[in-house]
Design a protein around this motif. Sequence first.
Motif, PDB file in Angstrom:
ATOM      1  N   PRO A  31      -5.763  -1.999  19.419  1.00 37.12           N
ATOM      2  CA  PRO A  31      -4.673  -1.853  20.395  1.00 37.12           C
ATOM      3  C   PRO A  31      -3.977  -0.507  20.318  1.00 37.12           C
ATOM      4  CG  PRO A  31      -4.576  -4.014  19.378  1.00 37.12           C
ATOM      5  CD  PRO A  31      -5.610  -3.239  18.631  1.00 37.12           C
ATOM      6  N   ILE A  32      -3.810   0.043  19.118  1.00 34.86           N
ATOM      7  CA  ILE A  32      -3.181   1.362  18.974  1.00 34.86           C
ATOM      8  C   ILE A  32      -4.037   2.427  19.635  1.00 34.86           C
ATOM      9  CG2 ILE A  32      -2.679   3.174  17.284  1.00 34.86           C
ATOM     10  CD1 ILE A  32      -1.555   1.009  15.462  1.00 34.86           C
ATOM     11  N   ALA A  33      -5.358   2.373  19.416  1.00 37.65           N
ATOM     12  CA  ALA A  33      -6.259   3.345  20.045  1.00 37.65           C
ATOM     13  C   ALA A  33      -6.219   3.217  21.571  1.00 37.65           C
ATOM     14  CB  ALA A  33      -7.677   3.144  19.533  1.00 37.65           C
ATOM     15  N   PHE A  34      -6.149   1.985  22.063  1.00 40.41           N
ATOM     16  CA  PHE A  34      -6.076   1.764  23.514  1.00 40.41           C
ATOM     17  C   PHE A  34      -4.774   2.329  24.072  1.00 40.41           C
ATOM     18  CE2 PHE A  34      -4.972  -1.001  27.150  1.00 40.41           C
ATOM     19  CZ  PHE A  34      -6.069  -0.734  27.966  1.00 40.41           C
ATOM     20  N   ALA A  35      -3.651   2.070  23.389  1.00 42.07           N
ATOM     21  CA  ALA A  35      -2.355   2.583  23.846  1.00 42.07           C
ATOM     22  C   ALA A  35      -2.321   4.106  23.805  1.00 42.07           C
ATOM     23  CB  ALA A  35      -1.233   1.999  22.999  1.00 42.07           C
ATOM     24  N   ALA A  36      -2.897   4.690  22.754  1.00 40.41           N
ATOM     25  CA  ALA A  36      -2.924   6.153  22.651  1.00 40.41           C
ATOM     26  C   ALA A  36      -3.740   6.766  23.776  1.00 40.41           C
ATOM     27  CB  ALA A  36      -3.494   6.571  21.297  1.00 40.41           C
ATOM     28  N   LEU A  65      -3.040   7.976  14.946  1.00 41.78           N
ATOM     29  CA  LEU A  65      -2.789   7.951  13.510  1.00 41.78           C
ATOM     30  C   LEU A  65      -1.292   7.807  13.196  1.00 41.78           C
ATOM     31  CD1 LEU A  65      -5.265  10.655  12.146  1.00 41.78           C
ATOM     32  CD2 LEU A  65      -5.434   8.171  11.932  1.00 41.78           C
ATOM     33  N   LEU A  66      -0.461   8.491  13.991  1.00 39.00           N
ATOM     34  CA  LEU A  66       0.983   8.376  13.776  1.00 39.00           C
ATOM     35  C   LEU A  66       1.464   6.950  14.025  1.00 39.00           C
ATOM     36  CD1 LEU A  66       2.324  11.713  15.323  1.00 39.00           C
ATOM     37  CD2 LEU A  66       2.180  11.092  12.906  1.00 39.00           C
ATOM     38  N   PHE A  67       0.953   6.332  15.103  1.00 35.88           N
ATOM     39  CA  PHE A  67       1.292   4.929  15.358  1.00 35.88           C
ATOM     40  C   PHE A  67       0.910   4.059  14.159  1.00 35.88           C
ATOM     41  CE2 PHE A  67       1.098   5.094  20.302  1.00 35.88           C
ATOM     42  CZ  PHE A  67       2.358   5.649  20.308  1.00 35.88           C
ATOM     43  N   LEU A  68      -0.271   4.325  13.598  1.00 38.39           N
ATOM     44  CA  LEU A  68      -0.760   3.541  12.472  1.00 38.39           C
ATOM     45  C   LEU A  68       0.136   3.726  11.245  1.00 38.39           C
ATOM     46  CD1 LEU A  68      -3.240   1.699  11.865  1.00 38.39           C
ATOM     47  CD2 LEU A  68      -4.309   3.704  10.846  1.00 38.39           C
ATOM     48  N   PHE A  69       0.523   4.971  10.980  1.00 36.53           N
ATOM     49  CA  PHE A  69       1.385   5.240   9.825  1.00 36.53           C
ATOM     50  C   PHE A  69       2.755   4.587   9.999  1.00 36.53           C
ATOM     51  CE2 PHE A  69      -1.030   9.496   9.289  1.00 36.53           C
ATOM     52  CZ  PHE A  69      -2.102   8.796   8.746  1.00 36.53           C
ATOM     53  N   VAL A  70       3.307   4.676  11.204  1.00 37.80           N
ATOM     54  CA  VAL A  70       4.620   4.071  11.466  1.00 37.80           C
ATOM     55  C   VAL A  70       4.551   2.559  11.304  1.00 37.80           C
ATOM     56  CG1 VAL A  70       6.365   3.648  13.241  1.00 37.80           C
ATOM     57  CG2 VAL A  70       5.425   5.948  12.941  1.00 37.80           C
ATOM     58  N   LEU A  71       3.484   1.949  11.828  1.00 42.88           N
ATOM     59  CA  LEU A  71       3.322   0.503  11.676  1.00 42.88           C
ATOM     60  C   LEU A  71       3.240   0.112  10.208  1.00 42.88           C
ATOM     61  CD1 LEU A  71       2.811  -2.326  12.842  1.00 42.88           C
ATOM     62  CD2 LEU A  71       0.370  -1.749  12.941  1.00 42.88           C
ATOM     63  N   MET A  99     -10.944   5.882  10.676  1.00 48.16           N
ATOM     64  CA  MET A  99      -9.843   6.492   9.945  1.00 48.16           C
ATOM     65  C   MET A  99      -8.836   5.442   9.464  1.00 48.16           C
ATOM     66  SD  MET A  99     -10.525   9.683   9.728  1.00 48.16           S
ATOM     67  CE  MET A  99     -12.247   9.160   9.605  1.00 48.16           C
ATOM     68  N   GLY A 100      -8.631   4.396  10.277  1.00 53.30           N
ATOM     69  CA  GLY A 100      -7.703   3.341   9.875  1.00 53.30           C
ATOM     70  C   GLY A 100      -8.195   2.574   8.661  1.00 53.30           C
ATOM     71  N   LEU A 101      -9.480   2.228   8.644  1.00 56.37           N
ATOM     72  CA  LEU A 101     -10.033   1.513   7.499  1.00 56.37           C
ATOM     73  C   LEU A 101     -10.061   2.399   6.256  1.00 56.37           C
ATOM     74  CD1 LEU A 101     -12.941  -0.438   9.229  1.00 56.37           C
ATOM     75  CD2 LEU A 101     -10.726  -1.323   8.474  1.00 56.37           C
ATOM     76  N   LEU A 102     -10.343   3.703   6.452  1.00 60.66           N
ATOM     77  CA  LEU A 102     -10.293   4.632   5.325  1.00 60.66           C
ATOM     78  C   LEU A 102      -8.875   4.710   4.762  1.00 60.66           C
ATOM     79  CD1 LEU A 102     -11.574   6.832   3.533  1.00 60.66           C
ATOM     80  CD2 LEU A 102     -11.035   8.485   5.343  1.00 60.66           C
ATOM     81  N   TYR A 103      -7.889   4.729   5.649  1.00 62.17           N
ATOM     82  CA  TYR A 103      -6.491   4.779   5.221  1.00 62.17           C
ATOM     83  C   TYR A 103      -6.145   3.546   4.389  1.00 62.17           C
ATOM     84  CZ  TYR A 103      -1.397   4.456   5.670  1.00 62.17           C
ATOM     85  OH  TYR A 103      -0.066   4.325   5.410  1.00 62.17           O
ATOM     86  N   LEU A 104      -6.579   2.376   4.844  1.00 64.32           N
ATOM     87  CA  LEU A 104      -6.300   1.153   4.086  1.00 64.32           C
ATOM     88  C   LEU A 104      -6.988   1.175   2.722  1.00 64.32           C
ATOM     89  CD1 LEU A 104      -6.536  -1.659   6.790  1.00 64.32           C
ATOM     90  CD2 LEU A 104      -4.490  -0.785   5.668  1.00 64.32           C
ATOM     91  N   TYR A 105      -8.219   1.685   2.691  1.00 68.15           N
ATOM     92  CA  TYR A 105      -8.955   1.739   1.427  1.00 68.15           C
ATOM     93  C   TYR A 105      -8.274   2.679   0.438  1.00 68.15           C
ATOM     94  CZ  TYR A 105     -12.705   2.778  -1.872  1.00 68.15           C
ATOM     95  OH  TYR A 105     -13.437   2.975  -3.020  1.00 68.15           O
ATOM     96  N   LEU A 106      -7.825   3.815   0.915  1.00 64.84           N
ATOM     97  CA  LEU A 106      -7.202   4.790   0.015  1.00 64.84           C
ATOM     98  C   LEU A 106      -5.823   4.331  -0.448  1.00 64.84           C
ATOM     99  CD1 LEU A 106      -8.165   8.136   1.795  1.00 64.84           C
ATOM    100  CD2 LEU A 106      -9.218   7.113  -0.230  1.00 64.84           C
ATOM    101  N   MET A 107      -5.085   3.656   0.439  1.00 62.31           N
ATOM    102  CA  MET A 107      -3.740   3.228   0.076  1.00 62.31           C
ATOM    103  C   MET A 107      -3.750   2.036  -0.881  1.00 62.31           C
ATOM    104  SD  MET A 107      -1.911   5.456   1.487  1.00 62.31           S
ATOM    105  CE  MET A 107      -0.311   4.768   1.113  1.00 62.31           C
ATOM    106  N   GLN A 108      -4.817   1.213  -0.832  1.00 63.09           N
ATOM    107  CA  GLN A 108      -4.953   0.078  -1.748  1.00 63.09           C
ATOM    108  C   GLN A 108      -3.728  -0.838  -1.710  1.00 63.09           C
ATOM    109  OE1 GLN A 108      -7.757  -0.631  -3.925  1.00 63.09           O
ATOM    110  NE2 GLN A 108      -8.707   0.813  -2.503  1.00 63.09           N
ATOM    111  N   ARG A 109      -3.362  -1.262  -0.495  1.00 64.85           N
ATOM    112  CA  ARG A 109      -2.229  -2.178  -0.363  1.00 64.85           C
ATOM    113  C   ARG A 109      -2.562  -3.526  -1.008  1.00 64.85           C
ATOM    114  NH1 ARG A 109       1.524   1.501   0.529  1.00 64.85           N
ATOM    115  NH2 ARG A 109       1.379   2.545   2.549  1.00 64.85           N
ATOM    116  N   ILE A 146      -2.537  -4.527  10.028  1.00 68.34           N
ATOM    117  CA  ILE A 146      -2.922  -3.149  10.338  1.00 68.34           C
ATOM    118  C   ILE A 146      -4.340  -3.105  10.901  1.00 68.34           C
ATOM    119  CG2 ILE A 146      -3.396  -0.878   9.343  1.00 68.34           C
ATOM    120  CD1 ILE A 146      -1.105  -1.364   7.412  1.00 68.34           C
ATOM    121  N   MET A 147      -5.250  -3.879  10.304  1.00 70.82           N
ATOM    122  CA  MET A 147      -6.622  -3.919  10.810  1.00 70.82           C
ATOM    123  C   MET A 147      -6.665  -4.446  12.245  1.00 70.82           C
ATOM    124  SD  MET A 147      -8.654  -5.305   7.426  1.00 70.82           S
ATOM    125  CE  MET A 147     -10.174  -5.540   8.348  1.00 70.82           C
ATOM    126  N   ALA A 148      -5.876  -5.489  12.516  1.00 70.47           N
ATOM    127  CA  ALA A 148      -5.854  -6.058  13.865  1.00 70.47           C
ATOM    128  C   ALA A 148      -5.206  -5.119  14.873  1.00 70.47           C
ATOM    129  CB  ALA A 148      -5.109  -7.396  13.849  1.00 70.47           C
TER     130      ALA A 148
END
Length: 299
Positions: free
Chosen positions: A233-238, A275-281, A208-218, A227-229
Motif C-alpha cells: 500500500p505504501i508503494a501504491f500511495a507513493a 522509504l520515508l513512509f515506511l520509516f515513519v510507520l 528494501m522494506g524486507l531488507l530494512y526489517l531484517y537489518l533492524m531485527q525487531r 510493516i510487511m503488510a
Amino acid sequence: MNTLASRAPILDALAPLKTWWPVVLGLLVLYVPTYWTLAHGIWNTEEQAHGPIVLVVALFLVWQKRAVFVADNCKPPTRGEMAIGWALLAFGLLAYALGRSQDILIFEIGSQIPVILGALLITVGTRAARALWFALFFLVFMIPLPGFVVDAATGPLKQYISIIAENVLYAAGYPIARSGVTLTVGPYQLLVADACSGLHSMFSLSAMGLLYLYLMQRTSVARNLIIMAAILPIAFAANIVRVMVLVLITYHLGDEAGQGFLHGFAGIMLFIIGLLFLFVLDWVLGFIFPDRPRAQTRP
C-alpha cells in the motif's frame, strides 16, 4: 612482528577461500556471463534498475556471515543434507541450462538460489543454509516478474491510479478530466503508461522494506507483520503521489518539463517517499509495539 600482526585479520578473512575457491570459481563461471548480459540489458531499464543493488546487498550479507565457511566451525553434512543438496544443485543447473540456452531470464537468474543452496548443503550443511537464508531469499528480487503477472496487474493499477489522481486534483480545484488512463489537465494530455502503474516500484520497495526489517531485527511480531503488510500500500500511495506531481509539473511548467528531467527525478522521489513512509510507520509503531529486550546468552 607488527607486519605479521597487521596481516592476521586479512588472512583470517580470506581463510574460507582456501576451501571454497572451487565453488566460488564455479559460480563465477556460471553467472558472470549472466550478470554481463543483465548489465547490458534489463538492468539499464527503470523497471529492473534495482537488480545491481540486490546483488551487491546479497554479497554483503554473505560476507557478514563468512564465519560459517571457516573449516574449524563447520560440521560435516549428514547424508540426508547431502542428498537434498545434490538434488537442489542438479535442479538448479538444469534450470540454468534451460534458461541460458533458451534465453529465459526467469530460469537463468532464478537458478542461483537452488545452485547456491545445494552447494551449501553439500559442503557445510543446514547450519550455513540457516545463516544465509535471507541472502538467498533476497536474490528473488533479481528475478524479473513473469510477463503474465505484469500484464494482469498493470492494467488495473493504472486505472486505479488514474481515478484517484483525478479525484484528488479535481477536489483541489484543478481543471482535470479522465478518459480511461488518459488525464487531461488544462491544455495538456497525459497518458498513465505501464511504467506509471507502480508494479515494479512495489517490487523494488518490497525488497528494501524486507531488507530494512531484517537489518533492524525487531522483536515485536505484530510490528513486523504490520510493516510487511503496509509495504505494497505504501508503494501504491507513493506512485499516486508521483503521478499527481507529474500532472502538476506539466500543468504549471509545460509538457517539456513534465516529460524531461523532472519525469526521471519524480521516479527517484517515488522511491524516497516510499522509504520515508515506511520509516515513519515503523517509528509510530514503535510507541505501540516496543521491542522487547533480547535474552542474553551466558558466555
